[in-house]
Design a protein around this motif. Structure first.
Motif, mmCIF file in Angstrom:
data_model
loop_
_atom_site.group_PDB
_atom_site.id
_atom_site.type_symbol
_atom_site.label_atom_id
_atom_site.label_comp_id
_atom_site.label_asym_id
_atom_site.label_seq_id
_atom_site.Cartn_x
_atom_site.Cartn_y
_atom_site.Cartn_z
ATOM 1 N N ARG A 33 -45.869 -103.411 -76.111
ATOM 2 C CA ARG A 33 -46.030 -102.135 -75.407
ATOM 3 C C ARG A 33 -47.487 -101.727 -75.338
ATOM 4 O O ARG A 33 -47.971 -101.285 -74.289
ATOM 5 C CB ARG A 33 -45.230 -101.031 -76.119
ATOM 6 N N VAL A 34 -48.199 -101.867 -76.451
ATOM 7 C CA VAL A 34 -49.616 -101.480 -76.470
ATOM 8 C C VAL A 34 -50.421 -102.373 -75.520
ATOM 9 O O VAL A 34 -51.207 -101.880 -74.709
ATOM 10 C CB VAL A 34 -50.187 -101.524 -77.912
ATOM 11 N N PHE A 35 -50.204 -103.682 -75.606
ATOM 12 C CA PHE A 35 -50.942 -104.600 -74.749
ATOM 13 C C PHE A 35 -50.680 -104.329 -73.268
ATOM 14 O O PHE A 35 -51.619 -104.172 -72.472
ATOM 15 C CB PHE A 35 -50.597 -106.057 -75.076
ATOM 16 N N LEU A 36 -49.411 -104.273 -72.879
ATOM 17 C CA LEU A 36 -49.092 -104.067 -71.469
ATOM 18 C C LEU A 36 -49.508 -102.673 -71.003
ATOM 19 O O LEU A 36 -50.009 -102.511 -69.888
ATOM 20 C CB LEU A 36 -47.606 -104.295 -71.214
ATOM 21 N N LEU A 105 -46.708 -97.129 -72.681
ATOM 22 C CA LEU A 105 -47.542 -96.855 -73.854
ATOM 23 C C LEU A 105 -47.001 -95.681 -74.669
ATOM 24 O O LEU A 105 -46.906 -95.765 -75.893
ATOM 25 C CB LEU A 105 -48.990 -96.598 -73.426
ATOM 26 N N ILE A 106 -46.613 -94.606 -73.994
ATOM 27 C CA ILE A 106 -46.083 -93.447 -74.723
ATOM 28 C C ILE A 106 -44.564 -93.521 -74.880
ATOM 29 O O ILE A 106 -43.979 -92.705 -75.588
ATOM 30 C CB ILE A 106 -46.500 -92.108 -74.080
ATOM 31 N N GLY A 107 -43.951 -94.487 -74.202
ATOM 32 C CA GLY A 107 -42.510 -94.670 -74.340
ATOM 33 C C GLY A 107 -41.697 -93.605 -73.650
ATOM 34 O O GLY A 107 -40.666 -93.191 -74.149
ATOM 35 N N LEU A 108 -42.145 -93.168 -72.489
ATOM 36 C CA LEU A 108 -41.398 -92.189 -71.706
ATOM 37 C C LEU A 108 -40.753 -92.908 -70.529
ATOM 38 O O LEU A 108 -41.454 -93.512 -69.714
ATOM 39 C CB LEU A 108 -42.305 -91.070 -71.202
ATOM 40 N N LEU A 109 -39.426 -92.853 -70.459
ATOM 41 C CA LEU A 109 -38.672 -93.610 -69.454
ATOM 42 C C LEU A 109 -39.111 -95.073 -69.501
ATOM 43 O O LEU A 109 -39.431 -95.696 -68.486
ATOM 44 C CB LEU A 109 -38.873 -93.015 -68.059
ATOM 45 N N ALA A 110 -39.131 -95.598 -70.705
ATOM 46 C CA ALA A 110 -39.716 -96.918 -70.961
ATOM 47 C C ALA A 110 -39.032 -98.032 -70.183
ATOM 48 O O ALA A 110 -39.713 -98.925 -69.670
ATOM 49 C CB ALA A 110 -39.694 -97.222 -72.460
ATOM 50 N N ARG A 111 -37.726 -98.001 -70.100
ATOM 51 C CA ARG A 111 -37.046 -99.068 -69.339
ATOM 52 C C ARG A 111 -37.408 -98.991 -67.868
ATOM 53 O O ARG A 111 -37.640 -100.006 -67.224
ATOM 54 C CB ARG A 111 -35.537 -98.984 -69.515
ATOM 55 N N LEU A 112 -37.475 -97.801 -67.327
ATOM 56 C CA LEU A 112 -37.870 -97.622 -65.929
ATOM 57 C C LEU A 112 -39.320 -98.074 -65.729
ATOM 58 O O LEU A 112 -39.632 -98.759 -64.742
ATOM 59 C CB LEU A 112 -37.696 -96.162 -65.511
ATOM 60 N N ALA A 113 -40.193 -97.723 -66.650
ATOM 61 C CA ALA A 113 -41.584 -98.170 -66.576
ATOM 62 C C ALA A 113 -41.663 -99.696 -66.628
ATOM 63 O O ALA A 113 -42.419 -100.320 -65.884
ATOM 64 C CB ALA A 113 -42.412 -97.553 -67.713
ATOM 65 N N ALA A 114 -40.857 -100.296 -67.500
ATOM 66 C CA ALA A 114 -40.854 -101.759 -67.617
ATOM 67 C C ALA A 114 -40.333 -102.422 -66.341
ATOM 68 O O ALA A 114 -40.862 -103.449 -65.915
ATOM 69 C CB ALA A 114 -40.027 -102.194 -68.821
ATOM 70 N N VAL A 115 -39.330 -101.830 -65.720
ATOM 71 C CA VAL A 115 -38.845 -102.352 -64.436
ATOM 72 C C VAL A 115 -39.962 -102.260 -63.401
ATOM 73 O O VAL A 115 -40.196 -103.205 -62.634
ATOM 74 C CB VAL A 115 -37.572 -101.609 -63.967
ATOM 75 N N LEU A 150 -38.946 -105.550 -72.639
ATOM 76 C CA LEU A 150 -39.030 -104.090 -72.578
ATOM 77 C C LEU A 150 -38.024 -103.516 -71.588
ATOM 78 O O LEU A 150 -37.548 -102.396 -71.774
ATOM 79 C CB LEU A 150 -40.460 -103.666 -72.230
ATOM 80 N N VAL A 151 -37.696 -104.261 -70.535
ATOM 81 C CA VAL A 151 -36.625 -103.841 -69.632
ATOM 82 C C VAL A 151 -35.318 -103.791 -70.411
ATOM 83 O O VAL A 151 -34.539 -102.842 -70.294
ATOM 84 C CB VAL A 151 -36.506 -104.806 -68.422
#
Length: 176
Positions: A33-36, A105-115, A150-151
């Motif tokens: 998460r930090v790297f991406l 990075l902040i983990g907000l809507l993380a799956r959506l961000a990963a998609v 992460l997805v």
């Protein structure tokens, strides 16, 4: 079984607490998460602050880049679509990278961000990186693969998603 906690040798609580492997598994996605997140934030800011990139044409412009890769891409129609408005496409990619980077990075809507990150990486792989030979020299395919965990898992710890989930559980109870 004592007080609802398993104490046999296969229990994560056999030695009084979670096994180190359980702890490592729980936090395993944080470095990714930090790297991406940092990489995509940097990529978005780099595009937004590069006057040469945000132009229809000229050395280093998004327009020239898209024209250069058009005939070697897997989906030339996707490149043609970007060439209808290269500057708008450049801004869309830059703001998309920023949103994805901040979200993961902040983990907000993380799956959506990963998609979103996976879709950006996929589109760049099919266009800009497609002709890279051998294929593993192109970084967009590796980024696409990095987004998949992460997805699937999201950001289960050290994230706003986890904090919001914990808040809902406290407020409404966990009925699972």
């Amino acid at each position: 079984m004592t007080h609802g906690i398993r104490t046999d040798m296969h229990s994560p609580y056999a030695n009084g607490g979670p096994d180190w492997r359980d702890t490592a598994t729980r936090y395993a996605l944080i470095p990714l998460r930090v790297f991406l997140g940092v990489t995509f934030i940097y990529a978005g800011l780099d595009k937004l602050t590069d006057n040469a990139f945000m132009r229809d044409s000229g050395s280093g412009s998004v327009g020239d880049l898209m024209r250069t890769v058009r005939d070697s891409s897997a989906i030339p129609e996707l490149v043609d679509l970007s060439l209808k408005n290269p500057v708008g496409f450049g801004y869309a990619i830059a703001f998309g990278e920023l949103a994805v980077g901040i979200g993961i990075l902040i983990g907000l809507l993380a799956r959506l961000a990963a998609v979103g990150g996976a879709l950006i990486s996929l589109s760049l792989w099919l266009t800009v990186s497609w002709a890279t030979d051998p294929y593993y020299y192109g970084n967009d395919l590796a980024y696409l693969m990095a987004w998949i965990p992460l997805v699937l898992a999201g950001a289960p710890v050290y994230s706003l998603d986890a904090a919001l989930r914990a808040r809902r559980r406290r407020r409404f109870g966990d009925y699972r």
